[in-house]
Design a protein around this motif. Structure first.
Motif, PDB file in Angstrom:
ATOM      1  N   ALA A  33       0.832  -1.210   0.000  1.00 20.68           N
ATOM      2  CA  ALA A  33       0.000   0.000   0.000  1.00 20.68           C
ATOM      3  C   ALA A  33       0.864   1.256   0.000  1.00 20.68           C
ATOM      4  CB  ALA A  33      -0.932  -0.003   1.212  1.00 20.68           C
ATOM      5  N   PHE A  34       1.923   1.260   0.802  1.00 27.89           N
ATOM      6  CA  PHE A  34       2.806   2.417   0.890  1.00 27.89           C
ATOM      7  C   PHE A  34       3.454   2.715  -0.464  1.00 27.89           C
ATOM      8  CE2 PHE A  34       7.164   3.986   1.468  1.00 27.89           C
ATOM      9  CZ  PHE A  34       6.909   5.204   2.077  1.00 27.89           C
ATOM     10  N   PHE A  35       4.062   1.702  -1.085  1.00 27.22           N
ATOM     11  CA  PHE A  35       4.761   1.942  -2.338  1.00 27.22           C
ATOM     12  C   PHE A  35       3.796   2.210  -3.492  1.00 27.22           C
ATOM     13  CE2 PHE A  35       8.099  -0.277   0.098  1.00 27.22           C
ATOM     14  CZ  PHE A  35       9.020   0.778   0.114  1.00 27.22           C
ATOM     15  N   THR A  36       2.639   1.629  -3.456  1.00 25.95           N
ATOM     16  CA  THR A  36       1.618   1.928  -4.460  1.00 25.95           C
ATOM     17  C   THR A  36       1.194   3.393  -4.360  1.00 25.95           C
ATOM     18  OG1 THR A  36       0.838  -0.353  -4.465  1.00 25.95           O
ATOM     19  CG2 THR A  36      -0.696   1.317  -5.298  1.00 25.95           C
ATOM     20  N   ALA A  37       0.992   3.875  -3.143  1.00 23.64           N
ATOM     21  CA  ALA A  37       0.612   5.282  -2.942  1.00 23.64           C
ATOM     22  C   ALA A  37       1.721   6.213  -3.397  1.00 23.64           C
ATOM     23  CB  ALA A  37       0.267   5.528  -1.473  1.00 23.64           C
ATOM     24  N   LEU A  84       3.951   5.738  -5.748  1.00 22.53           N
ATOM     25  CA  LEU A  84       3.973   5.788  -7.210  1.00 22.53           C
ATOM     26  C   LEU A  84       2.760   6.508  -7.785  1.00 22.53           C
ATOM     27  CD1 LEU A  84       5.394   2.252  -7.999  1.00 22.53           C
ATOM     28  CD2 LEU A  84       6.540   4.462  -8.340  1.00 22.53           C
ATOM     29  N   ALA A  85       1.666   6.520  -7.055  1.00 20.98           N
ATOM     30  CA  ALA A  85       0.469   7.226  -7.510  1.00 20.98           C
ATOM     31  C   ALA A  85       0.601   8.732  -7.356  1.00 20.98           C
ATOM     32  CB  ALA A  85      -0.754   6.727  -6.743  1.00 20.98           C
ATOM     33  N   HIS A  86       1.444   9.170  -6.433  1.00 27.57           N
ATOM     34  CA  HIS A  86       1.501  10.595  -6.109  1.00 27.57           C
ATOM     35  C   HIS A  86       2.854  11.251  -6.368  1.00 27.57           C
ATOM     36  CE1 HIS A  86      -2.471  10.169  -4.500  1.00 27.57           C
ATOM     37  NE2 HIS A  86      -2.058   9.171  -3.758  1.00 27.57           N
ATOM     38  N   LEU A  87       3.848  10.458  -6.717  1.00 28.01           N
ATOM     39  CA  LEU A  87       5.180  10.978  -7.029  1.00 28.01           C
ATOM     40  C   LEU A  87       5.573  10.553  -8.432  1.00 28.01           C
ATOM     41  CD1 LEU A  87       7.054  10.038  -3.730  1.00 28.01           C
ATOM     42  CD2 LEU A  87       6.193  12.298  -4.367  1.00 28.01           C
ATOM     43  N   THR A  88       6.413  11.348  -9.062  1.00 26.55           N
ATOM     44  CA  THR A  88       7.009  10.994 -10.339  1.00 26.55           C
ATOM     45  C   THR A  88       8.449  11.464 -10.288  1.00 26.55           C
ATOM     46  OG1 THR A  88       6.727  11.076 -12.749  1.00 26.55           O
ATOM     47  CG2 THR A  88       6.259  13.126 -11.521  1.00 26.55           C
ATOM     48  N   ASP A  89       9.231  11.150 -11.297  1.00 30.67           N
ATOM     49  CA  ASP A  89      10.613  11.611 -11.289  1.00 30.67           C
ATOM     50  C   ASP A  89      10.912  12.394 -12.560  1.00 30.67           C
ATOM     51  OD1 ASP A  89      11.197   9.733 -13.331  1.00 30.67           O
ATOM     52  OD2 ASP A  89      12.017   8.297 -11.921  1.00 30.67           O
ATOM     53  N   VAL A  90      12.083  13.015 -12.584  1.00 32.18           N
ATOM     54  CA  VAL A  90      12.400  13.905 -13.702  1.00 32.18           C
ATOM     55  C   VAL A  90      12.482  13.147 -15.024  1.00 32.18           C
ATOM     56  CG1 VAL A  90      13.509  15.636 -12.252  1.00 32.18           C
ATOM     57  CG2 VAL A  90      14.903  13.854 -13.264  1.00 32.18           C
ATOM     58  N   ALA A  91      12.987  11.915 -15.007  1.00 34.19           N
ATOM     59  CA  ALA A  91      13.083  11.155 -16.256  1.00 34.19           C
ATOM     60  C   ALA A  91      11.694  10.894 -16.844  1.00 34.19           C
ATOM     61  CB  ALA A  91      13.825   9.836 -16.016  1.00 34.19           C
ATOM     62  N   ASP A  92      10.744  10.535 -15.987  1.00 35.29           N
ATOM     63  CA  ASP A  92       9.383  10.280 -16.473  1.00 35.29           C
ATOM     64  C   ASP A  92       8.711  11.563 -16.962  1.00 35.29           C
ATOM     65  OD1 ASP A  92       9.749   7.610 -15.924  1.00 35.29           O
ATOM     66  OD2 ASP A  92       8.554   7.631 -14.088  1.00 35.29           O
ATOM     67  N   VAL A  93       8.909  12.664 -16.244  1.00 41.73           N
ATOM     68  CA  VAL A  93       8.336  13.938 -16.684  1.00 41.73           C
ATOM     69  C   VAL A  93       8.944  14.346 -18.027  1.00 41.73           C
ATOM     70  CG1 VAL A  93       8.162  16.417 -16.174  1.00 41.73           C
ATOM     71  CG2 VAL A  93       7.712  14.733 -14.375  1.00 41.73           C
ATOM     72  N   HIS A  94      10.250  14.220 -18.155  1.00 39.27           N
ATOM     73  CA  HIS A  94      10.919  14.564 -19.413  1.00 39.27           C
ATOM     74  C   HIS A  94      10.384  13.716 -20.567  1.00 39.27           C
ATOM     75  CE1 HIS A  94      14.300  14.411 -22.356  1.00 39.27           C
ATOM     76  NE2 HIS A  94      14.195  15.712 -22.182  1.00 39.27           N
ATOM     77  N   ARG A  95      10.174  12.443 -20.313  1.00 40.72           N
ATOM     78  CA  ARG A  95       9.651  11.544 -21.340  1.00 40.72           C
ATOM     79  C   ARG A  95       8.215  11.903 -21.728  1.00 40.72           C
ATOM     80  NH1 ARG A  95       8.723   6.483 -18.671  1.00 40.72           N
ATOM     81  NH2 ARG A  95       6.705   7.435 -18.276  1.00 40.72           N
ATOM     82  N   ASP A  96       7.379  12.236 -20.732  1.00 40.52           N
ATOM     83  CA  ASP A  96       5.946  12.430 -20.962  1.00 40.52           C
ATOM     84  C   ASP A  96       5.541  13.859 -21.324  1.00 40.52           C
ATOM     85  OD1 ASP A  96       5.723   9.741 -20.352  1.00 40.52           O
ATOM     86  OD2 ASP A  96       5.083  10.097 -18.278  1.00 40.52           O
ATOM     87  N   LEU A  97       6.381  14.837 -21.021  1.00 38.54           N
ATOM     88  CA  LEU A  97       6.008  16.240 -21.231  1.00 38.54           C
ATOM     89  C   LEU A  97       5.666  16.566 -22.685  1.00 38.54           C
ATOM     90  CD1 LEU A  97       5.571  18.863 -19.686  1.00 38.54           C
ATOM     91  CD2 LEU A  97       7.987  19.401 -20.020  1.00 38.54           C
ATOM     92  N   PRO A  98       6.419  16.083 -23.669  1.00 35.49           N
ATOM     93  CA  PRO A  98       6.068  16.431 -25.060  1.00 35.49           C
ATOM     94  C   PRO A  98       4.678  15.964 -25.489  1.00 35.49           C
ATOM     95  CG  PRO A  98       8.302  15.578 -24.964  1.00 35.49           C
ATOM     96  CD  PRO A  98       7.686  15.339 -23.603  1.00 35.49           C
TER      97      PRO A  98
END
Length: 130
Positions: free
Chosen positions: A6-10, A12-26
């Motif tokens: 539950a802790f790690f699922t939460a 990942l639901a509420h945090l992201t990282d710079v690599a994922d933002v960079h990938r998804d922003l475009p």
């Protein structure tokens, strides 16, 4: 084990990282909000981000658009306060871990008054590969 799941699922639901933002922003689909001061924004920010200090939230944000907040870095909880303020208003929101510090440390582009700037990645942080 259930508590850990539950802790790690939460997280990942509420945090992201710079690599994922960079990938998804475009592709769009979310608003990236820089919650720092005007002086910090002017020094450099993520291209495509919106400048909205926490005191100015929600500003012109559309409540139907998910939001990712960021601030200086792991030593600052400004993005957390902004995410909480938006969540209290009903926004779907995540916080970008590492903030602008790790964005820069990973060698990703920064927009300044002088134009777009890129620094060499910090070998201690990039490439992570995860």
């Amino acid at each position: 084990m259930t508590d850990a799941v539950a802790f790690f699922t939460a997280r990942l639901a509420h945090l992201t990282d710079v690599a994922d933002v960079h990938r998804d922003l475009p592709a769009g689909g979310f608003a990236l909000v820089d919650t720092r001061s005007r002086a910090a924004w002017d020094q450099g920010h993520v291209p495509g981000a919106v400048h909205l200090p926490t005191a100015d939230l929600p500003g012109p944000l559309d409540p139907g658009t998910p939001v990712v907040t960021y601030c200086w870095g792991p030593g600052c909880n400004g993005a957390t306060r902004a995410a909480l303020a938006l969540a209290r208003r009903g926004f779907t929101v995540r916080e970008m871990q590492g903030g602008i510090e790790y964005w820069i440390r990973e060698g990703l582009p920064v927009q300044t008054a002088a134009g777009r700037v890129e620094h060499a990645p910090d070998p201690l942080t990039a490439p992570c590969g995860c």
